[in-house]
Design a protein around this motif. Sequence first.
Motif, PDB file in Angstrom:
ATOM      1  N   ARG A  81       0.833  -1.206   0.000  1.00 24.10           N
ATOM      2  CA  ARG A  81       0.000   0.000   0.000  1.00 24.10           C
ATOM      3  C   ARG A  81       0.871   1.260   0.000  1.00 24.10           C
ATOM      4  O   ARG A  81       0.630   2.194  -0.773  1.00 24.10           O
ATOM      5  CB  ARG A  81      -0.912  -0.027   1.226  1.00 24.10           C
ATOM      6  N   ASP A  82       1.894   1.294   0.854  1.00 17.53           N
ATOM      7  CA  ASP A  82       2.726   2.492   0.964  1.00 17.53           C
ATOM      8  C   ASP A  82       3.574   2.712  -0.288  1.00 17.53           C
ATOM      9  O   ASP A  82       3.757   3.850  -0.741  1.00 17.53           O
ATOM     10  CB  ASP A  82       3.643   2.380   2.188  1.00 17.53           C
ATOM     11  N   ALA A  83       4.111   1.620  -0.857  1.00 13.21           N
ATOM     12  CA  ALA A  83       4.951   1.755  -2.049  1.00 13.21           C
ATOM     13  C   ALA A  83       4.129   2.191  -3.257  1.00 13.21           C
ATOM     14  O   ALA A  83       4.593   2.971  -4.097  1.00 13.21           O
ATOM     15  CB  ALA A  83       5.675   0.439  -2.328  1.00 13.21           C
ATOM     16  N   LYS A  84       2.889   1.697  -3.356  1.00 16.03           N
ATOM     17  CA  LYS A  84       2.005   2.149  -4.440  1.00 16.03           C
ATOM     18  C   LYS A  84       1.795   3.652  -4.356  1.00 16.03           C
ATOM     19  O   LYS A  84       1.807   4.361  -5.377  1.00 16.03           O
ATOM     20  CB  LYS A  84       0.667   1.420  -4.364  1.00 16.03           C
ATOM     21  N   ALA A  85       1.588   4.156  -3.157  1.00 14.01           N
ATOM     22  CA  ALA A  85       1.386   5.589  -2.982  1.00 14.01           C
ATOM     23  C   ALA A  85       2.644   6.370  -3.348  1.00 14.01           C
ATOM     24  O   ALA A  85       2.571   7.472  -3.906  1.00 14.01           O
ATOM     25  CB  ALA A  85       0.983   5.884  -1.539  1.00 14.01           C
ATOM     26  N   PRO A 137      15.281   2.481  -0.653  1.00 18.83           N
ATOM     27  CA  PRO A 137      13.825   2.410  -0.519  1.00 18.83           C
ATOM     28  C   PRO A 137      13.141   3.045  -1.718  1.00 18.83           C
ATOM     29  O   PRO A 137      13.632   4.032  -2.286  1.00 18.83           O
ATOM     30  CB  PRO A 137      13.546   3.204   0.768  1.00 18.83           C
ATOM     31  N   ILE A 138      12.016   2.506  -2.108  1.00 21.03           N
ATOM     32  CA  ILE A 138      11.367   2.910  -3.347  1.00 21.03           C
ATOM     33  C   ILE A 138      10.976   4.389  -3.333  1.00 21.03           C
ATOM     34  O   ILE A 138      10.989   5.049  -4.376  1.00 21.03           O
ATOM     35  CB  ILE A 138      10.143   1.997  -3.597  1.00 21.03           C
ATOM     36  N   ALA A 139      10.663   4.928  -2.158  1.00 19.44           N
ATOM     37  CA  ALA A 139      10.264   6.333  -2.073  1.00 19.44           C
ATOM     38  C   ALA A 139      11.452   7.278  -2.210  1.00 19.44           C
ATOM     39  O   ALA A 139      11.273   8.459  -2.525  1.00 19.44           O
ATOM     40  CB  ALA A 139       9.542   6.597  -0.753  1.00 19.44           C
ATOM     41  N   ASP A 140      12.675   6.781  -1.988  1.00 21.94           N
ATOM     42  CA  ASP A 140      13.870   7.630  -2.018  1.00 21.94           C
ATOM     43  C   ASP A 140      14.687   7.466  -3.286  1.00 21.94           C
ATOM     44  O   ASP A 140      15.646   8.206  -3.510  1.00 21.94           O
ATOM     45  CB  ASP A 140      14.775   7.296  -0.818  1.00 21.94           C
ATOM     46  N   ALA A 141      14.340   6.498  -4.122  1.00 15.20           N
ATOM     47  CA  ALA A 141      15.177   6.145  -5.259  1.00 15.20           C
ATOM     48  C   ALA A 141      14.991   7.094  -6.436  1.00 15.20           C
ATOM     49  O   ALA A 141      13.945   7.739  -6.587  1.00 15.20           O
ATOM     50  CB  ALA A 141      14.887   4.714  -5.695  1.00 15.20           C
ATOM     51  N   GLU A 142      15.996   7.144  -7.282  1.00 13.43           N
ATOM     52  CA  GLU A 142      15.903   7.900  -8.533  1.00 13.43           C
ATOM     53  C   GLU A 142      14.932   7.225  -9.488  1.00 13.43           C
ATOM     54  O   GLU A 142      14.179   7.897 -10.196  1.00 13.43           O
ATOM     55  CB  GLU A 142      17.291   7.972  -9.174  1.00 13.43           C
ATOM     56  N   ALA A 143      14.946   5.890  -9.516  1.00 13.64           N
ATOM     57  CA  ALA A 143      14.073   5.162 -10.440  1.00 13.64           C
ATOM     58  C   ALA A 143      13.816   3.768  -9.903  1.00 13.64           C
ATOM     59  O   ALA A 143      14.655   3.172  -9.229  1.00 13.64           O
ATOM     60  CB  ALA A 143      14.697   5.079 -11.827  1.00 13.64           C
ATOM     61  N   THR A 144      12.625   3.259 -10.204  1.00 15.76           N
ATOM     62  CA  THR A 144      12.290   1.862  -9.968  1.00 15.76           C
ATOM     63  C   THR A 144      12.200   1.193 -11.337  1.00 15.76           C
ATOM     64  O   THR A 144      11.544   1.711 -12.240  1.00 15.76           O
ATOM     65  CB  THR A 144      10.944   1.725  -9.233  1.00 15.76           C
ATOM     66  N   ILE A 145      12.882   0.062 -11.470  1.00 15.26           N
ATOM     67  CA  ILE A 145      13.058  -0.573 -12.775  1.00 15.26           C
ATOM     68  C   ILE A 145      12.620  -2.020 -12.699  1.00 15.26           C
ATOM     69  O   ILE A 145      12.907  -2.726 -11.729  1.00 15.26           O
ATOM     70  CB  ILE A 145      14.537  -0.500 -13.208  1.00 15.26           C
ATOM     71  N   MET A 146      11.925  -2.466 -13.750  1.00  8.68           N
ATOM     72  CA  MET A 146      11.539  -3.872 -13.835  1.00  8.68           C
ATOM     73  C   MET A 146      11.416  -4.303 -15.291  1.00  8.68           C
ATOM     74  O   MET A 146      10.631  -3.705 -16.040  1.00  8.68           O
ATOM     75  CB  MET A 146      10.207  -4.125 -13.116  1.00  8.68           C
ATOM     76  N   PRO A 147      12.178  -5.307 -15.717  1.00  9.23           N
ATOM     77  CA  PRO A 147      11.960  -5.863 -17.049  1.00  9.23           C
ATOM     78  C   PRO A 147      10.599  -6.553 -17.094  1.00  9.23           C
ATOM     79  O   PRO A 147      10.271  -7.347 -16.206  1.00  9.23           O
ATOM     80  CB  PRO A 147      13.099  -6.887 -17.209  1.00  9.23           C
ATOM     81  N   PHE A 151      13.918  -3.540  -9.108  1.00 11.54           N
ATOM     82  CA  PHE A 151      14.963  -2.969  -8.263  1.00 11.54           C
ATOM     83  C   PHE A 151      14.961  -1.465  -8.398  1.00 11.54           C
ATOM     84  O   PHE A 151      14.362  -0.901  -9.326  1.00 11.54           O
ATOM     85  CB  PHE A 151      16.341  -3.549  -8.619  1.00 11.54           C
ATOM     86  N   THR A 152      15.613  -0.806  -7.461  1.00 12.66           N
ATOM     87  CA  THR A 152      15.713   0.652  -7.502  1.00 12.66           C
ATOM     88  C   THR A 152      17.161   1.053  -7.721  1.00 12.66           C
ATOM     89  O   THR A 152      18.090   0.341  -7.337  1.00 12.66           O
ATOM     90  CB  THR A 152      15.204   1.292  -6.203  1.00 12.66           C
TER      91      THR A 152
END
Length: 322
Positions: A194-198, A241-251, A225-226
Motif C-alpha cells: 500500500r505504501d509503495a504504491k502511494a 527504498p522505493i520512495a527515495d530512489a531515482e528510479a524503480t526498474i523492472m523488465p 529494483f531501484t
Amino acid sequence: MKRRPLHIAGQHMTSESILDRHTGPSTPARGAQRLEMVDFKHPDRRRQHYAPRACARFTDWLTADSVGAEILWGETETAAGNALKRLDTGEALTAVDWAALRDLAVLHWIRCPYTRNTSEAGWAEAQDEVQAQVQAEVDGAGRAPFEAAVAGHFGLHVAGPEGRRYFVDRLRAHAEAAHPHSVAMRHTVEGLFRDAKAAVASLAPLILTPQDPDDTFVTSDAAAFTISRTGGSPARRIGDPIADAEATIMPIGARHLLVLSAEPWPAVASPHLVRSLNLWQALHAYRRVYGVPGGAWARDVPLWVEARKLRRAPEPDDPADP
C-alpha cells in the motif's frame, strides 16, 4: 463447503507471466519455449534451460495465509496482463493500464527474498532487545517475584543466573509460538504494498525497448529494483527504498523494460544502456538470473559473477527451485 487451504509452499518471486515473456526456443528442449538460467551459487556449471513454471520460486516465503496473499497478487497480475496484451498488439495504453504496470513493479519490489530476510532480521533484533530487557529485570528488581512465579507455575526452584536465563528463553519460545514472525510479515507486506504504491503513484512510467534487435533484457528472482545516483559519480546505487530512489526498474519482457522515475529516460535503450541495466539486474538478483536462451546477454555473465563477488556477501543457499 470445503475450506480453502491457507498455505502455498512454493511461491513465485517473479510472476510466471513475466517469466514467459523472457523465454525463447531451446535446442535441448526441442524448440520449446524455455529460460536460460544463471545460478550465481554455481556460476561455472553449464547453464540449463527451464520452463517458467519451475523458475523463481521460493519455498515458504510467506507461511501465514499465503493463499490470501496470492489472491491479492493475482488481482494485480491480471490487471497488468491486460496492459501487456495491449502493449504486444501495439495499442495505446490507457491510464488504467499504466497504473496496473506501476502496481506490478511495486508488487515485485516487495515480493522478493530480500523483503523476507530484512523482516526476519528486524524481528530477531527486536526480540533480542526485548529479551535483554526482560533478563535485566529478572536479574535485578524483579528477581524475587519472577522466581516465585516460576515456582508457582512449574513447581521448580530457579537455580541462580543460569536458571533465570533458561526460563527467560522458555518465555521467549512461548511468545514466538503465540505470535510468530510469519503472522507479522503477512501484515507487513500488505502495508508495504500500500505504501509503495502511494510512493510511485505520481511517477510517469516509461517502457524502454532495445535499439539493437539482438539485445534482450534479463530478469531474476528479484525482478524489480531501484537505483539512485551516488553524488556526482555516474555510478548508481542499487536497493534504496522505493520512495527515495531515482528510479524503480523492472523488465516486463525480453524486449520491454518498465521505468518509474521523475527524471527523463530514453525510450530506446542503446546497447550500452541495455548492458548496464542487465548488470544492475544481475547485481540485485537474489541468486538467479533468467534470459532468452543463447541471447547476447550471456557474454556478460563473467562480468556479473565478478561484480557480485565485490559485494562481499556469500551467495545464498535457500531458494529451493530453479
